[in-house]
Scaffold this active site. Structure first.
Site, short mmCIF file in Angstrom:
data_model
loop_
_atom_site.label_atom_id
_atom_site.label_comp_id
_atom_site.label_asym_id
_atom_site.label_seq_id
_atom_site.Cartn_x
_atom_site.Cartn_y
_atom_site.Cartn_z
N GLU A 1 0.86 -1.18 0.00
CA GLU A 1 0.00 0.00 0.00
C GLU A 1 0.90 1.22 0.00
O GLU A 1 1.66 1.44 0.94
CB GLU A 1 -0.96 0.05 1.18
CG GLU A 1 -1.93 1.22 0.99
CD GLU A 1 -2.92 1.40 2.08
OE1 GLU A 1 -2.80 2.39 2.83
OE2 GLU A 1 -3.82 0.55 2.21
N CYS B 1 -1.87 8.50 4.20
CA CYS B 1 -1.92 8.32 2.74
C CYS B 1 -3.30 8.59 2.17
O CYS B 1 -3.43 8.95 1.00
CB CYS B 1 -1.44 6.92 2.37
SG CYS B 1 -2.27 5.61 3.29
#
Length: 483
Positions: free
Chosen positions: A246, A280
């Site tokens: 990720e 993020c």
């Protein structure tokens, strides 16, 4: 709570803590941690490999569930000191730290529940031929954990890895070594075989690089920047590891003309500044319909400016320190460059010391190819852009190499779903942002990564499917029909 942190290899705590971990809000030393090398990495891999290959850990689902449930219980008994340590070491606000610990504990329990249901399936592709598909543990998993949400991002990889039957080596970011070690210490229990979970601490990437290169590591689960993710892919190519990555994001919030801007601007401000903008999925780009642009300028500036910047341990703080002074300085330099190039600077952030504090910046720009509209700036920095049509909004939002998350703000349910389907992102929220659940998979399209974590599909990152075929035949006297 013990602050100094050691490695945990083959069930033994070892190594001399020599590296300092500091509180980014004031620079004070919190404790010390071990400096690992390639020999430590090799020892951890060997321990994990031996436990996977020579014990029944991967076949003993009930034991794995018990280990995870006991871990959740131990974490819960220490939740407040763990949250305080997380705040001191990471800089985030105490409210966010408590929320992160609660989410991590919930996720451990979620995967404990799944540990006893790693289901395969059986088919009969032709008469008398039985094909069994088993979902098996992939092997040894190396889990590289970032510093921005170290509790929940540890759990969302380690819990499904253990539930699936993998053994693991955890390598946290240097800045959050102490909180990671404290959480792993809660796993130190008789039911866990020595070597099933190992911990390597370091300031740098020597041990991590060894994990990526090792032929005895079967899975790399990494959360972090796209740049580092690409390096991991290249280094892992030789051994053809399974990769769970990720990576970066540049989340857009699409605000349509039927939205209540005054009500949602404070929510967007908090979505943009969660963990001081170091998440993020944080809101990075606000795309607003041109008819609401003036109101959004005023309300978003007001909302961002009202957020109090201060030590995370102070309950009155809305935005804590960035992870360290070096990161704060790098973000501030990038923000100042963006302010020099942007069409309008609506709110200019400032730094303050002695901690690594930085207040929010908001710029408006009409050209979506500008570097600050494209690059992930890991801090409290937000861009404002306008659109006229749905098509333009989607084109601007999709004009990025990332595809992690986005949000759509409208009261028109058909439009919301239409836009969500058109966005090339792994997660799209409707009239909300940054809602993450243990039960719901997250991950990105394009350069935001590979695979999914959270949810049932996280097990796929740590398992292989094995086909076992048996020609059992049919009973005597049963006619097998021809084609």
């Amino acid at each position: 709570m013990e602050r100094d942190a050691m490695n945990w290899i083959a069930g033994e705590w070892a190594g001399k803590p020599v590296l300092a971990s500091s509180d980014p809000s004031n620079g004070e030393t919190l404790g010390r941690f071990v400096s690992s090398n390639t020999q430590d990495a090799d020892a951890a891999v060997s321990a994990a490999r031996h436990t996977f290959d020579h014990t029944t850990w991967a076949q003993d689902a009930r034991r794995r569930q018990d280990v995870l449930l006991r871990w959740a219980q131990a974490l819960e008994l220490s939740v407040e000191p763990l949250a305080e340590l997380l705040t001191h070491e990471n800089g985030k606000t105490i409210g966010q730290a408590r929320g992160e610990m609660r989410a991590a504990i919930s996720e451990v329990r979620y995967y404990a529940g799944l540990a006893r249901h790693i289901a395969g399936h059986v088919i009969e592709p032709e008469p008398g031929t039985i094909s069994t598909m088993l979902r098996e543990a992939a092997g040894v998993a190396a889990i590289i954990v970032p510093w921005n949400a170290p509790a929940v991002l540890l759990v969302r990889s380690l819990a499904p890895a253990l539930a699936a039957g993998c053994t693991a080596i955890v390598k946290p970011a240097a800045q959050t070594s102490l909180i990671t070690a404290a959480m792993i210490r809660c796993l130190d229990q008789p039911a866990l075989p020595a070597g099933a979970v190992n911990l390597l601490l370091e300031n740098g990437a020597e041990a991590a690089a060894r994990l990526v290169e090792s032929a005895d590591v079967d899975v790399i689960s990494f959360t972090g920047s796209t740049e580092v993710g690409k390096r991991i892919m290249r280094a892992a190519a030789d051994s053809m590891k399974r990769l769970s990555l990720e990576l970066g994001g540049k989340s857009c919030c699409l605000v349509f003309e039927d939205s209540d801007v005054k009500a949602i601007a404070p929510r967007l401000a908090r979505a943009a500044t969660i963990i001081s903008g170091q998440q993020c999925t944080a809101a990075r780009r606000i795309l607003v319909h041109v008819s609401k642009a003036d109101q959004m300028r005023d309300e978003l500036v007001k909302a961002l400016a009202s957020l109090k910047v201060g030590p995370g341990i102070d309950p009155a703080s809305d935005i804590g320190a960035l992870i360290d002074a070096a990161s704060r300085d790098a973000v501030q330099t990038t923000v100042e460059r963006a302010c020099d190039l942007a069409d309008r600077v609506l709110l200019r952030g400032t730094s303050s010391g002695p901690g690594a504090f930085l207040s929010p910046t908001l710029v408006e720009h009409g050209e979506p190819h500008a570097f600050f509209c494209q690059d992930e700036i890991f801090g409290p920095f937000v861009t404002l852009e306008t659109f006229v049509t749905e098509k333009e909004a989607v084109e601007k939002a999709n004009n990025t190499v990332f595809g992690l998350s986005a949000s759509v703000w409208t009261h028109d349910s058909a439009r919301a779903f239409r836009i969500a389907r058109a966005l090339r992102d792994g997660t799209v929220w409707i009239n909300d942002h940054n809602r993450l659940f243990a039960e719901a998979e997250t991950g990105g399209y394009r350069q935001s990564g590979l695979g999914r974590l959270h949810g049932y599909d996280a097990l796929a990152d740590f398992t292989e499917i094995k086909h076992i075929c048996v020609g059992a035949g049919v009973l005597e006297g049963i006619e097998v029909l021809g084609s």
